[in-house]
Design an enzyme around this catalytic site. Sequence first.
Site, short mmCIF file in Angstrom:
data_model
loop_
_atom_site.label_atom_id
_atom_site.label_comp_id
_atom_site.label_asym_id
_atom_site.label_seq_id
_atom_site.Cartn_x
_atom_site.Cartn_y
_atom_site.Cartn_z
N ASP A 63 -11.08 -6.62 1.75
CA ASP A 63 -10.00 -7.15 2.57
C ASP A 63 -10.51 -8.33 3.38
O ASP A 63 -11.60 -8.31 3.92
CB ASP A 63 -9.50 -6.08 3.54
CG ASP A 63 -8.81 -4.95 2.80
OD1 ASP A 63 -8.21 -5.22 1.76
OD2 ASP A 63 -8.89 -3.80 3.26
N THR A 75 7.06 -5.78 -7.13
CA THR A 75 8.52 -5.99 -7.10
C THR A 75 8.99 -6.71 -8.36
O THR A 75 10.04 -6.40 -8.91
CB THR A 75 8.90 -6.78 -5.83
OG1 THR A 75 8.65 -5.96 -4.69
CG2 THR A 75 10.36 -7.18 -5.85
N GLY A 83 0.78 -1.22 0.00
CA GLY A 83 0.00 0.00 0.00
C GLY A 83 0.82 1.27 0.00
O GLY A 83 0.26 2.36 0.05
N SER A 99 -1.61 -1.99 -8.07
CA SER A 99 -0.66 -0.90 -7.84
C SER A 99 0.08 -0.55 -9.14
O SER A 99 -0.02 -1.27 -10.13
CB SER A 99 0.36 -1.34 -6.78
OG SER A 99 1.24 -2.31 -7.32
#
Lengths: 505, 505
Positions: B269, B216, B181, B212
């Site tokens: 969530d 990574t 986040g 997002s």
Amino acid sequence: MTTQAPGHTRLRVTRAGIDTYQQPVVYMHRDCEVCRSEGFAAMTRVRLDVGARTLVATLNVVVDDRLGLDEVALSEAAWTLLDPMPDALARVRHAEPASSAGALRAKVFGARLDDAQYLALVQDVMESRLSDLELAAFVTASAGDRLDNAETTSLTRAMIAVGQRLDWGDGPVLDKHCVGGLPGNRTTPIVVAIVAALGYRIPKTSSRAITSPAGTADTMEVMAPVALDLAAMRRVVEREGGCIVWGGNVRLSPADDILIRVQRPLDFDSDGQLVASVLSKKIAAGSTHVLIDMPVGPTAKVRGEAAAHSLGTRLAHTAGALGLQLGIHRSDGSQPVGRGIGPALEAHDVLKVLRNAADAPADLRERALALSAALLDMAPGSNAGTGLERARGVLDSGAALAKFLAICEAQGGFREPPRAAFTADVPAPASGRIAAIDNRRLAKLAKLAGAPTSPTAGLETGLRIGDTVERGQPMMTLHAESPGELAYALEHAATLQPFVLGEVP
Amino acid sequence: MTTQAPGHTRLRVTRAGIDTYQQPVVYMHRDCEVCRSEGFAAMTRVRLDVGARTLVATLNVVVDDRLGLDEVALSEAAWTLLDPMPDALARVRHAEPASSAGALRAKVFGARLDDAQYLALVQDVMESRLSDLELAAFVTASAGDRLDNAETTSLTRAMIAVGQRLDWGDGPVLDKHCVGGLPGNRTTPIVVAIVAALGYRIPKTSSRAITSPAGTADTMEVMAPVALDLAAMRRVVEREGGCIVWGGNVRLSPADDILIRVQRPLDFDSDGQLVASVLSKKIAAGSTHVLIDMPVGPTAKVRGEAAAHSLGTRLAHTAGALGLQLGIHRSDGSQPVGRGIGPALEAHDVLKVLRNAADAPADLRERALALSAALLDMAPGSNAGTGLERARGVLDSGAALAKFLAICEAQGGFREPPRAAFTADVPAPASGRIAAIDNRRLAKLAKLAGAPTSPTAGLETGLRIGDTVERGQPMMTLHAESPGELAYALEHAATLQPFVLGEVP
């Protein structure tokens, strides 16, 4: 790369020729400029603007050359909703989240929602701004007793608000509804005929089968047209006092028809959504007095006393809050009613009762009379306790039959129900006494034989709990429109045995 | 009509060329004999048998002549799952309900499920026996805290059981994970380099961006190949001690990748599903000691103290039950980290820190050092409190940079990250002091500029809470790969203002 800002490109609107049920889907090519510039991928929720019209849909991505790079193709549901002009061009961009997304999220996390939140949710359902996944979340978050009485009323009110609503002027408007689960329990055409023959107004809308082998609309359709629009329905009721039409064309509580597309496959009971579904349609139809037929039995929809009490209380609460007079008639839900299961087979039973035939199924007749009596006794100005006598009077005299035929004529013309070309008996696998009957298996067998898609398909049985059978004696007769379907149902009859045989006492 | 029993007809298996994301869909013509005899309609769940292979899929019905009557066409996901031979023929019939349907229903109605029920559910997820609607119901029924600690552990165990599991032999296997986040918080490549440079084993698998502007794996991919399979990953770790690869090709906890397809659009969530997702991947990767980076802030994933405590307790419980050593490192989640947001821009920040560049972002360096220190202090045999010194030693000496470059080489070769061709500054709309920063809006703007699909796209900003700006001064620089995308992001920058300006004190 173009120097035009993405989102300003227009795509040709075409028809994909793909039926995705009610979910609007659009198809775009993977290499289309809009997909690339907007970062669209399969399952992206997109918004199409065509002139002043807007559609929110789910994207599927075409990866071969069956679609042009300048094209956006619409599924049947999307095509119907957008209803584009020839050569229409669409701007396609990311859909904003539905305005009710916050309310949906709150409900999922256990909050109670208010009138305004349910109205926002139901409006977004209507405008297909909620995806099927979001509808599934709404259904899941409402399962069991997760809507309280106040929420059930709010949801009902919202479902009425987004559809049409009928006004019949002064005087009572009667109706009946069965919560279901009992094969062959086709009392509606008889009750409507009796009540209308006695001079009451009873504008009945019915559903087609969702998971059952026949809905009232399917059965009625083998005797008369049922796909009437609102104006035609109104003319029938004004002339004859009653009607039995399919609800799908009159758009009373249309949000319910959309929710069904996820309720049906998920099949999670929700007392709150059930009550909202039933009562919103009744109130939108202008009903003032409604009788609920509630069969209770281990393989019916309502399985026992606790469930019946809980559902009854909730129905009464919402009906009271919305000014509807409601009666609940509990009945035995342990075994089927009448002889036929399937649209035409049930129509034959209905006509036998209306015609006072010697071989009319007595249980169907008695149930229709009991329901008519209860409904008549609810009506204002009637002397309580006289309903049964009045109902029996018009049924025995032939006045109910005459009214039924007149309603059929007004709806477009009566026809005798046909019979299936192929039948086969299913013999008893052993001798014994019938200890129980599985309604769900009976329904399943009738569907395997082709009902309701094949209107004359289904099965007939006169056996009831307590009857004794000899090994090899026919327990039921399967009806099918092709030998293949007959063989298919027969193949499953052994493993789906609906009769539980016990010792002969 | 044929006299052949329905269900025995075979259809030609073809490829529809339609990407429906991971949901398997099949297309059949409305007038195809199987559709008619089986009573299929759009959204029917069907089962295909092709030789010994079986596929369960959702039906879409083609209503024009683009599909033959003897054909069943497969979506890309269905094609991949079934992997049919050329000229394959399929028998198509109604799918039986998934064996876990009863467990799913029980969970929806509020029951607690046990190990066996979660295993059945996850196996059905893996074999696509649950429809997307059912997956949505599972996600909804697990939202918030609706899985208890024992259920979270059962689900984690089930998700490990259906995938591959790595065994590295004796000795500790370290790992870190950020619950997310926080834009720009790209510590992983630095932490892996530091920890591996100190001789520890750290086989890191990472995800691509889901919602997002960069995951990574996306950031790493601009510097080295990341789509390694399990054998290649093992070779890299055996040679260099660490790796940073995309998890999608190694199939550790693959059920998680399927659940994401409904979790992403619904975005509810679920602490239980989050913990199962994170820990199942770590345990399947063979990790023994895992550090969780948990940024806490009003626009981060974990929004406050109560949420942090609850999630931390649940992580610790499941880790303990499954024999995993777990540490939790809470950090400030109120503002972004580093300067860049977007795959290549974040890679530049990472390289500056590893290269000890004069303009390296200090906050990214300090966070990476703190996380490395906490992880090193967890490892068996290390002297508690020495981690920070050891981490700083290998970072300052260049040993971490050398290790990072060696890992990149082992993964297929290091490359310098590129830069976007088009940039534009966004000026401050007024003068003031930055009172708050909205991480979600920053992420959204970077995505509008094209990240992560366009790897060099995104934005850069060095502003932090407490900084003062003058009206007209650049607050951030947008980066895009085309003028169109740049214009698009610039257009939204005014309405998506991520900086909350207050009075200058």
